[in-house]
Scaffold this active site. Structure first.
Site, PDB file in Angstrom:
ATOM      1  N   LYS A  61       0.855  -1.196   0.000  1.00 37.04           N
ATOM      2  CA  LYS A  61       0.000   0.000   0.000  1.00 37.04           C
ATOM      3  C   LYS A  61       0.882   1.233   0.000  1.00 37.04           C
ATOM      4  CE  LYS A  61      -4.509   0.728   0.262  1.00 37.04           C
ATOM      5  NZ  LYS A  61      -5.547  -0.249  -0.133  1.00 37.04           N
ATOM      6  N   ASP A 103      -6.925   4.226  -4.606  1.00 33.01           N
ATOM      7  CA  ASP A 103      -7.501   3.992  -3.276  1.00 33.01           C
ATOM      8  C   ASP A 103      -8.185   5.312  -2.892  1.00 33.01           C
ATOM      9  OD1 ASP A 103      -7.457   1.778  -1.100  1.00 33.01           O
ATOM     10  OD2 ASP A 103      -6.957   3.570   0.030  1.00 33.01           O
TER      11      ASP A 103
HETATM   12  N1  GLU Z   1      -7.311   0.061  -3.271  1.00 31.88           N
HETATM   13  C1  GLU Z   1      -8.045  -1.115  -3.598  1.00 31.88           C
HETATM   14  C2  GLU Z   1      -8.095  -2.059  -2.411  1.00 31.88           C
HETATM   15  O1  GLU Z   1      -7.923  -1.648  -1.289  1.00 31.88           O
HETATM   16  C3  GLU Z   1      -7.579  -1.781  -4.878  1.00 31.88           C
HETATM   17  C4  GLU Z   1      -6.162  -2.250  -4.886  1.00 31.88           C
HETATM   18  C5  GLU Z   1      -5.682  -2.742  -6.246  1.00 31.88           C
HETATM   19  O2  GLU Z   1      -6.464  -2.826  -7.165  1.00 31.88           O
HETATM   20  O3  GLU Z   1      -4.487  -3.047  -6.318  1.00 31.88           O
HETATM   21  O4  GLU Z   1      -8.387  -3.207  -2.539  1.00 31.88           O
END
Ligand code: GLU
Length: 420
Positions: free
Chosen positions: A105, A145
């Site tokens: 993240k 996100d």
């Molecule tokens: N931010 C989204 C999540 O928390 C998607 C992450 C992604 O597609 O890599 O799942």
């Protein structure tokens, strides 16, 4: 709450799942720690000529099952413990749905409403160059996100490509369609939430047509969830909220009308011209209003020991990451509230991110029907796996989802062995 640490939540949930599976701590201890962490501070020139130094993070929790994967958020409350927890949740999310990724993240500590579009572009490009050593299609792939979107992903893709000297669409997912984004990615997380709700109701023998729903948060995930839960399941959305507050109408809200209002940049719910019979409520009241289903789709740490006892919904589908604390989980379990956990319920986004990355690596384009059909198949299979363990071991869906994920992670770790 000042002493709330979401990473403590993660560690205690992993331990709980490990013990439930009868594992020795040495088997899962690796997953209690993030693999690699990068903190960056970088200067950005503002439109007025001044310079601001901005803080950011990229944390990789695990690469045991494949390249690290996870979004980037822009938020004033971003901090290392939060990003660490979000990275770990990505590891478990990818494992539960069985896509070949680890978890990561990123976060940039800014309030994006305080910057112009040109400033946001410069912040994004400079942050991308600061985390450049970590990212790449074969090692760590960012995505949208909270407060980031396809446009921001396009800037990341371009910055990375400029550094390499050629186009690398697979470095990031959730891009605009015209530069390698996937059809269906924009709606994927909300679609996964709708599928999770549909499958839970099926297993609880409840007809979606008669149920009432509250959705906290009207960002990408909350708004698409509300739209699809009403249009595809026929359920009645009676309450929604965003940062400006909430609205409630026991006869049902006009979701297309609300979404059309919010589609204009800067528009919030407090300026929505609600029809008669609609009551203004606070963001906190949305969580405790009288509904059958609650969909928290905002930030973490929303359902806590303080408000869990007041929740009236009998089913919660976690569209946000980490909306419920460990203490609140216990209270909800004692109350008999059924809860579909984040790492399962909101996995639709990363599943279609995986499809996007596969399309980029193969220079292929899937049609939207193919994307949605494959998403549905992967979600239903994961929901089946989680329900099976839930029934076998008589544990909550959260514990069973973590058990399903941890089994796959420990298996991968065991097969790979420990280097050197
Ligand atoms: N931010 C989204 C999540 O928390 C998607 C992450 C992604 O597609 O890599 O799942």
């Amino acid at each position: 709450m000042s002493n709330y640490n979401p990473y403590d939540n993660v560690v205690s949930t992993i331990k709980n799942a490990g013990q439930m599976l009868g594992m020795k701590e040495s088997e899962y201890i690796t997953f209690m720690y993030p693999e690699r962490e990068l903190k960056v501070n970088f200067p950005v020139r503002m439109d007025d000529g001044s310079v601001q130094v901005i803080e950011g993070f990229r944390i990789q929790h695990s690469s045991d099952r494949g390249p690290c994967k996870g979004g980037i958020r822009f938020h004033p409350d971003v901090n290392d413990d939060e990003v660490r927890a979000l990275a770990a949740w990505m590891t478990f999310k990818c494992a539960v749905v069985g896509i070949p990724y680890g978890g990561a993240k990123g976060g940039v500590k800014i309030d994006p409403t305080k910057y112009s579009r040109a400033e946001l572009e410069r912040i994004t490009r400079r942050y991308t160059s600061a985390i450049l050593p970590l990212i790449g299609p074969e090692k760590d792939i960012p995505a949208p996100d909270v407060n980031t979107n396809a446009e921001v992903m396009g800037w990341i893709m371009d910055t990375y490509s400029m550094m390499k000297g050629y186009s690398v669409p697979g470095v990031v997912t959730g891009k605009p369609i015209d530069i390698g984004g996937s059809l269906g990615r924009g709606e994927a997380t909300g679609r996964g939430v709708m599928i999770t709700l549909r499958e839970c109701l099926k297993r609880l023998n409840k007809d979606p047509k008669g149920i009432t729903v509250a959705v906290q948060g009207m960002g990408n995930v909350g708004s698409v969830s509300a739209k699809l839960i009403s249009s595809e399941l026929g359920a009645k959305i009676v309450a929604v909220s965003d940062v400006s507050g909430g609205i409630y109408n026991p006869d049902g809200l006009d979701i297309p009308g609300i979404l059309a209002h919010l589609a204009t940049r800067g528009n919030l719910l407090d300026t929505y011209n609600a029809p008669a019979g609609t009551k203004r409520i606070s963001n906190a009241e949305v969580l405790t209003c009288d509904v059958d289903v609650l969909v928290p789709a905002a930030l973490e740490n929303q359902i806590t020991a303080e408000n869990a006892a007041d929740i009236k919904a009998s089913l919660i589908v976690e569209a946000a990451n980490g909306p419920t604390t460990v203490e609140a989980d216990k209270i909800l379990e004692e109350k008999g509230v059924f809860l579909a956990p984040d790492i399962l319920a909101n996995a639709g986004g990363v599943v279609v991110s995986y499809f996007e990355w596969v399309q980029n690596l193969q220079s292929l384009v899937w049609d939207e029907e193919e994307v949605n059909k494959t998403l549905n198949r992967i979600m239903v299979r994961a929901i089946d796996d989680v329900f099976r363990l839930h029934e076998d071991k008589k544990v909550t869906l959260r514990t069973s989802a973590y058990c399903v994920g941890l089994e796959k992670l420990v298996k991968a770790k065991t097969l790979r062995g420990i280097f050197p």
